[in-house]
Design a protein around this motif. Structure first.
Motif, mmCIF file in Angstrom:
data_model
loop_
_atom_site.group_PDB
_atom_site.id
_atom_site.type_symbol
_atom_site.label_atom_id
_atom_site.label_comp_id
_atom_site.label_asym_id
_atom_site.label_seq_id
_atom_site.Cartn_x
_atom_site.Cartn_y
_atom_site.Cartn_z
ATOM 1 N N GLN A 1 -21.448 -2.041 24.290
ATOM 2 C CA GLN A 1 -22.876 -2.144 24.572
ATOM 3 C C GLN A 1 -23.379 -0.748 24.924
ATOM 4 O O GLN A 1 -23.534 -0.384 26.085
ATOM 5 C CB GLN A 1 -23.125 -3.141 25.704
ATOM 6 N N THR A 2 -23.644 0.030 23.881
ATOM 7 C CA THR A 2 -23.968 1.433 24.060
ATOM 8 C C THR A 2 -25.249 1.639 24.849
ATOM 9 O O THR A 2 -25.378 2.618 25.600
ATOM 10 C CB THR A 2 -24.099 2.123 22.687
ATOM 11 N N ASP A 3 -26.218 0.741 24.684
ATOM 12 C CA ASP A 3 -27.468 0.892 25.432
ATOM 13 C C ASP A 3 -27.222 0.770 26.934
ATOM 14 O O ASP A 3 -27.819 1.504 27.728
ATOM 15 C CB ASP A 3 -28.506 -0.142 24.965
ATOM 16 N N TYR A 4 -26.327 -0.132 27.334
ATOM 17 C CA TYR A 4 -26.000 -0.275 28.758
ATOM 18 C C TYR A 4 -25.165 0.905 29.257
ATOM 19 O O TYR A 4 -25.255 1.275 30.432
ATOM 20 C CB TYR A 4 -25.268 -1.594 29.002
ATOM 21 N N VAL A 5 -24.349 1.480 28.374
ATOM 22 C CA VAL A 5 -23.585 2.670 28.757
ATOM 23 C C VAL A 5 -24.539 3.823 29.075
ATOM 24 O O VAL A 5 -24.409 4.498 30.107
ATOM 25 C CB VAL A 5 -22.611 3.075 27.629
ATOM 26 N N PHE A 6 -25.526 4.045 28.196
ATOM 27 C CA PHE A 6 -26.526 5.088 28.455
ATOM 28 C C PHE A 6 -27.334 4.774 29.719
ATOM 29 O O PHE A 6 -27.670 5.684 30.491
ATOM 30 C CB PHE A 6 -27.467 5.234 27.262
ATOM 31 N N ALA B 1 -38.410 12.159 19.831
ATOM 32 C CA ALA B 1 -37.488 12.457 18.731
ATOM 33 C C ALA B 1 -36.300 11.507 18.749
ATOM 34 O O ALA B 1 -35.843 11.026 17.698
ATOM 35 C CB ALA B 1 -37.020 13.907 18.830
ATOM 36 N N TRP B 2 -35.796 11.214 19.955
ATOM 37 C CA TRP B 2 -34.679 10.275 20.085
ATOM 38 C C TRP B 2 -35.093 8.888 19.578
ATOM 39 O O TRP B 2 -34.363 8.248 18.825
ATOM 40 C CB TRP B 2 -34.243 10.207 21.541
ATOM 41 N N GLU B 3 -36.249 8.420 20.023
ATOM 42 C CA GLU B 3 -36.715 7.083 19.643
ATOM 43 C C GLU B 3 -36.891 6.975 18.119
ATOM 44 O O GLU B 3 -36.445 6.000 17.501
ATOM 45 C CB GLU B 3 -38.031 6.781 20.348
ATOM 46 N N ILE B 4 -37.519 7.968 17.529
ATOM 47 C CA ILE B 4 -37.754 7.945 16.083
ATOM 48 C C ILE B 4 -36.427 7.981 15.315
ATOM 49 O O ILE B 4 -36.222 7.231 14.358
ATOM 50 C CB ILE B 4 -38.656 9.127 15.675
ATOM 51 N N THR B 5 -35.515 8.860 15.755
ATOM 52 C CA THR B 5 -34.211 8.971 15.084
ATOM 53 C C THR B 5 -33.436 7.664 15.172
ATOM 54 O O THR B 5 -32.839 7.206 14.185
ATOM 55 C CB THR B 5 -33.386 10.110 15.710
ATOM 56 N N ALA B 6 -33.451 7.044 16.363
ATOM 57 C CA ALA B 6 -32.726 5.789 16.542
ATOM 58 C C ALA B 6 -33.324 4.673 15.686
ATOM 59 O O ALA B 6 -32.591 3.853 15.114
ATOM 60 C CB ALA B 6 -32.739 5.389 18.021
ATOM 61 N N GLN B 7 -34.656 4.629 15.602
ATOM 62 C CA GLN B 7 -35.303 3.606 14.784
ATOM 63 C C GLN B 7 -34.984 3.800 13.302
ATOM 64 O O GLN B 7 -34.793 2.833 12.563
ATOM 65 C CB GLN B 7 -36.820 3.637 15.008
ATOM 66 N N ILE B 8 -34.915 5.052 12.863
ATOM 67 C CA ILE B 8 -34.597 5.332 11.455
ATOM 68 C C ILE B 8 -33.148 4.946 11.152
ATOM 69 O O ILE B 8 -32.859 4.344 10.110
ATOM 70 C CB ILE B 8 -34.838 6.823 11.139
ATOM 71 N N MET B 9 -32.230 5.287 12.070
ATOM 72 C CA MET B 9 -30.823 4.961 11.856
ATOM 73 C C MET B 9 -30.597 3.463 11.870
ATOM 74 O O MET B 9 -29.836 2.915 11.063
ATOM 75 C CB MET B 9 -29.960 5.628 12.931
ATOM 76 N N GLY B 10 -31.256 2.774 12.810
ATOM 77 C CA GLY B 10 -31.139 1.327 12.898
ATOM 78 C C GLY B 10 -29.769 0.838 13.282
ATOM 79 O O GLY B 10 -29.391 -0.302 12.958
ATOM 80 N N ASN B 11 -28.993 1.678 13.981
ATOM 81 C CA ASN B 11 -27.645 1.290 14.407
ATOM 82 C C ASN B 11 -27.566 1.405 15.923
ATOM 83 O O ASN B 11 -27.345 2.483 16.472
ATOM 84 C CB ASN B 11 -26.600 2.186 13.740
ATOM 85 N N LYS B 12 -27.735 0.305 16.609
ATOM 86 C CA LYS B 12 -27.761 0.273 18.069
ATOM 87 C C LYS B 12 -26.425 0.694 18.667
ATOM 88 O O LYS B 12 -26.377 1.260 19.760
ATOM 89 C CB LYS B 12 -28.139 -1.131 18.536
ATOM 90 N N LEU B 13 -25.333 0.405 17.949
ATOM 91 C CA LEU B 13 -24.008 0.749 18.471
ATOM 92 C C LEU B 13 -23.812 2.258 18.551
ATOM 93 O O LEU B 13 -23.250 2.768 19.522
ATOM 94 C CB LEU B 13 -22.921 0.122 17.584
ATOM 95 N N VAL B 14 -24.287 2.979 17.531
ATOM 96 C CA VAL B 14 -24.109 4.425 17.488
ATOM 97 C C VAL B 14 -25.149 5.136 18.347
ATOM 98 O O VAL B 14 -24.812 5.994 19.174
ATOM 99 C CB VAL B 14 -24.189 4.940 16.040
ATOM 100 N N LEU B 15 -26.423 4.787 18.171
ATOM 101 C CA LEU B 15 -27.501 5.458 18.901
ATOM 102 C C LEU B 15 -28.598 4.455 19.230
ATOM 103 O O LEU B 15 -29.483 4.194 18.406
ATOM 104 C CB LEU B 15 -28.072 6.621 18.083
ATOM 105 N N PRO B 16 -28.568 3.879 20.433
ATOM 106 C CA PRO B 16 -29.646 2.960 20.809
ATOM 107 C C PRO B 16 -30.946 3.708 21.046
ATOM 108 O O PRO B 16 -30.941 4.883 21.432
ATOM 109 C CB PRO B 16 -29.124 2.343 22.113
ATOM 110 N N ALA B 17 -32.047 3.041 20.799
ATOM 111 C CA ALA B 17 -33.356 3.651 21.027
ATOM 112 C C ALA B 17 -33.621 3.796 22.520
ATOM 113 O O ALA B 17 -33.041 3.092 23.349
ATOM 114 C CB ALA B 17 -34.443 2.806 20.370
#
Length: 251
Positions: free
Chosen positions: A219-224, A23-39
């Motif tokens: 770099q939100t992906d690195y933060v996660f 669900a996270w992956e699909i939502t992130a791909q739909i949003m397409g905003n890496k800064l807010v929610l990385p896949a």
């Protein structure tokens, strides 16, 4: 209703995790905003980058050492104060209000004072962890030792165990172990939070330093990716204490 086995529980946990990640992956791909929610795939790629570069291993080592020192000191201080509060009404009325206030105060609110009194070094970071973890240990020790197992104490005395310290070690502490370990489990979770706060605000090192450094670069992906080992560290410690608690309870 059919009794659930451990394998059934683990299967359901894995299914739940898979659904959550998908669900996270699909939502992130739909949003397409890496800064807010990385896949999830981007987070795992960032995690692998941190591991392969050695940056995460070094930071995790620093964090674990800080956690071990802080939690050990918290356990020693919490046990001494808890035993004192449990066995002395005067100590209870004198100390309990202050520790209740400390328990209700967010650890991050005390960081400026720790900075002024102890500086940015390792002692200051240890103090933050101790402030976060010592109160649950003290409360659990006081609660566990306050209820005196009179039957066990009488039996111990009949076998020649005399003196408060001997009875404390050989009877009261052992009878209160489930309560003490429950408090230690709660303290371990709070210690992880205190560790992250200390590393983030007192010194840019460890896992907390990684989180703040990559957060400042957006770099939100690195933060996660840095938060994930922190969460796993807390879960691992709490699980180990829980296993010990269950083993002692069953025996």
């Amino acid at each position: 209703m059919k009794k659930r086995t451990k394998s059934d529980i683990r299967r359901d946990q894995l299914i739940g995790l898979a659904v959550f990640l998908a669900a996270w992956e699909i939502t992130a791909q739909i949003m397409g905003n890496k800064l807010v929610l990385p896949a999830i795939s981007q987070i795992f790629a960032a995690l692998w980058d941190l591991i392969s570069s050695g940056e995460l291993i070094l930071a995790l080592g620093e964090s674990i050492w800080l956690l071990i020192v802080g939690l050990t000191i918290s356990t020693i201080i919490g046990f001494i104060l808890g035993a004192l509060v449990a066995r002395s009404r005067t100590a209870y009325w004198m100390l309990n209000p202050y520790f209740s206030a400390l328990f209700a105060t967010p650890t991050i609110a005390l960081v400026p004072l720790v900075l002024v009194w102890f500086g940015f070094g390792f002692p200051g970071r240890v103090i933050v962890v101790v402030l976060a973890a010592v109160v649950p240990i003290m409360f659990s020790v006081a609660s566990g030792l306050r209820d005196d197992p009179k039957d066990l104490v009488d039996v111990a005395r009949s076998f020649g165990v005399k003196g408060e310290l001997a009875l404390l070690y050989r009877v009261r502490v052992r009878a209160a172990l489930p309560v003490l370990l429950a408090g230690l489990r709660l303290a371990a979770g709070r210690a992880v939070v205190g560790m992250a706060v200390a590393e983030t605000y007192l010194r840019l090192g460890g896992i907390g330093g990684l989180i703040k450094a990559y957060g400042s670069m957006f770099q939100t992906d690195y933060v996660f990716a840095a938060i994930l080992p922190l969460s796993l560290l807390g879960i691992t410690i709490v699980s180990i204490i829980g296993r010990i608690e269950r083993k002692l309870h069953w025996t």
